[in-house]
Design an enzyme around this catalytic site. Structure first.
Site, PDB file in Angstrom:
ATOM      1  N   GLN A 100       0.865  -1.176   0.000  1.00 54.98           N
ATOM      2  CA  GLN A 100       0.000   0.000   0.000  1.00 54.98           C
ATOM      3  C   GLN A 100       0.900   1.223   0.000  1.00 54.98           C
ATOM      4  OE1 GLN A 100      -2.099   1.747   3.459  1.00 54.98           O
ATOM      5  NE2 GLN A 100      -3.968   1.117   2.416  1.00 54.98           N
ATOM      6  N   TYR A 170      -6.346  10.956   2.873  1.00 60.38           N
ATOM      7  CA  TYR A 170      -4.931  11.075   2.517  1.00 60.38           C
ATOM      8  C   TYR A 170      -4.817  12.093   1.371  1.00 60.38           C
ATOM      9  CZ  TYR A 170      -3.362   7.160   5.458  1.00 60.38           C
ATOM     10  OH  TYR A 170      -3.037   6.355   6.517  1.00 60.38           O
ATOM     11  N   ARG A 347      -9.714  -6.840  10.540  1.00 60.53           N
ATOM     12  CA  ARG A 347      -9.800  -7.270  11.940  1.00 60.53           C
ATOM     13  C   ARG A 347     -10.010  -8.767  12.089  1.00 60.53           C
ATOM     14  NH1 ARG A 347     -14.446  -3.087  13.232  1.00 60.53           N
ATOM     15  NH2 ARG A 347     -14.775  -3.610  11.043  1.00 60.53           N
TER      16      ARG A 347
END
Length: 402
Positions: A100, A170, A347
């Site tokens: 990423q 971002y 998660r």
């Protein structure tokens, strides 16, 4: 036509993945010197050995001011050796590995980084208690070139996929969001103008790497705050990327790391624990009006982005990765039936790194993550599931009596 098997091999651009599962990018908190560590490699090896098709290393910055904080890896010659060691280790398991890559923009902590953050427009930062600077034309040229240089380095390091971060407020996302982009030049106003930076970066990266690796983008289904990227704008931006032919797939996300992170995570909001884990300037920042509204509460439900993602599926031909509360085998199968090409989990595999193997073997129907989000405050000290720590502590033998 029957839906594809989520556990069968699949193509992602020029890459063949052993299955359609993706370990979504989540901060690892295992690079205290901004370099790959054994702990970072072990973190990804756990999910790779656990059956995931593609694990994603997060977050890799293209420039020093693009780090979220000083411990983040900046891609360059100094980090190439460690990144190569990481990809070699993952490939030995049969999994593929994505990087990423991005620029945090206003989500960067300028005080931690020692260099001021940049964004579409100037704004106060609750993270650093500094002003974020409006990016100049020279900054945007420099950052675009930095993406290209980072992409080449990551290909040399052996990554199979480059995930361009275009969500969560971002830098690229800050240009897309009208509430964060108050410029008066050709980078603002219409969606086409606000999308220029994202398209420019994707084009530059694709031109650099060609079909040596897959190129994907993380895009927003909705930022979850007034003035953020809406579902309509997110889809329009995705359609422009598809039209440009610069990406092989899109991972659909949501929320804003700066304005509304819980829109992405859903479930419990561990406000006190999160604040306690942050440096003093950030704790002070969380007392500002923006900071106080930072962690809203949204109830968790399985595949909570599905409805918005279906709008993207209807409007796009590109392969799509469904993200958001995927914990069950039947949810993964439904995603395939809905026309999505991959499923991304965060998660669920942090809680159980071997979950994919267990779901594939039909030993279990679902994961055991309870979405309490107590993992969130651990992102700077080594991202982990605190519930596992509690369970391990509960099962330890008592100390011998003396």
């Amino acid at each position: 036509m029957s839906a594809p098997d989520v556990f069968a091999p699949a193509r992602l651009g020029p890459v063949t993945l052993r299955n359609r599962t993706v370990k979504a990018a989540t901060f690892e908190g295992r690079t205290p010197e901004g370099l790959v560590t054994d702990g970072l490699i072990d973190y990804h090896l756990a999910v790779a050995r656990g059956g995931i098709g593609l694990t994603t290393v997060a977050y890799l910055s293209v420039a020093p001011e693009g780090r979220t904080h000083r411990e983040v890896i900046v891609v360059g010659e100094h980090s190439l050796g460690g990144l190569t060691r990481l990809t070699d280790a993952i490939h030995e398991t049969g999994a593929a590995v994505a990087a990423q890559v991005g620029h945090a923009g206003p989500v960067a902590n300028g005080r931690s980084n020692g260099v001021k953050a940049i964004a579409a427009s100037s704004m106060p930062s609750p993270l650093s208690m500094q002003m974020v600077k409006a990016a100049t034309e020279a900054d945007l040229t420099r950052v675009t070139k930095a993406y290209v240089a980072a992409a080449r380095t990551l290909v040399r390091a052996g990554f199979d996929v480059l995930e361009l971060h275009m969500a969560h407020s971002y830098l690229i996302s800050s240009f897309l969001a009208p509430g964060l982009n108050r410029r008066k030049d050709g980078w603002a106003g219409s969606l086409e103008n606000r999308a220029r930076l994202g398209r420019q970066v994707a084009r530059a990266v694709r031109d650099e790497v060609g079909d040596e690796v897959a190129v994907t983008a993380k895009v927003s289904l909705s930022d979850g705050f007034k003035g953020g990227v809406t579902t309509a704008d997110g889809l329009a931006f995705a359609q422009l990327l598809e039209q440009d032919g610069t990406v092989d797939a899109l991972q659909m996300s949501g929320g804003s790391s700066l304005m509304n992170p819980m829109y992405l995570f859903r479930g419990g909001a561990p406000v006190k624990e999160f604040a306690a884990s942050m440096p003093l300037p950030v704790r002070l920042g969380m007392r500002t009006p923006v900071g106080r509204s930072f962690m809203k509460t949204y109830p968790f439900e399985e595949a909570y982005f599905r409805d918005k993602a279906l709008q993207f599926r209807a409007g796009l031909s590109l392969p799509l990765m469904l993200l958001g509360g995927i914990n069950r085998r039947d949810t993964m199968e439904q995603a395939m039936a809905d026309g999505f090409d991959f499923v991304a989990m965060g998660r669920a595999v942090l809680r159980e790194p071997d979950l994919v193997n267990r779901l594939q073997s039909e030993r279990v129907e679902s994961g055991v993550c309870i979405h309490c989000n107590r993992c969130m405050p651990t992102i700077y000290s080594g991202t982990r599931c605190p519930i596992i720590d509690l369970e391990l502590a509960a099962h330890r033998d008592p100390l011998p009596q003396i």
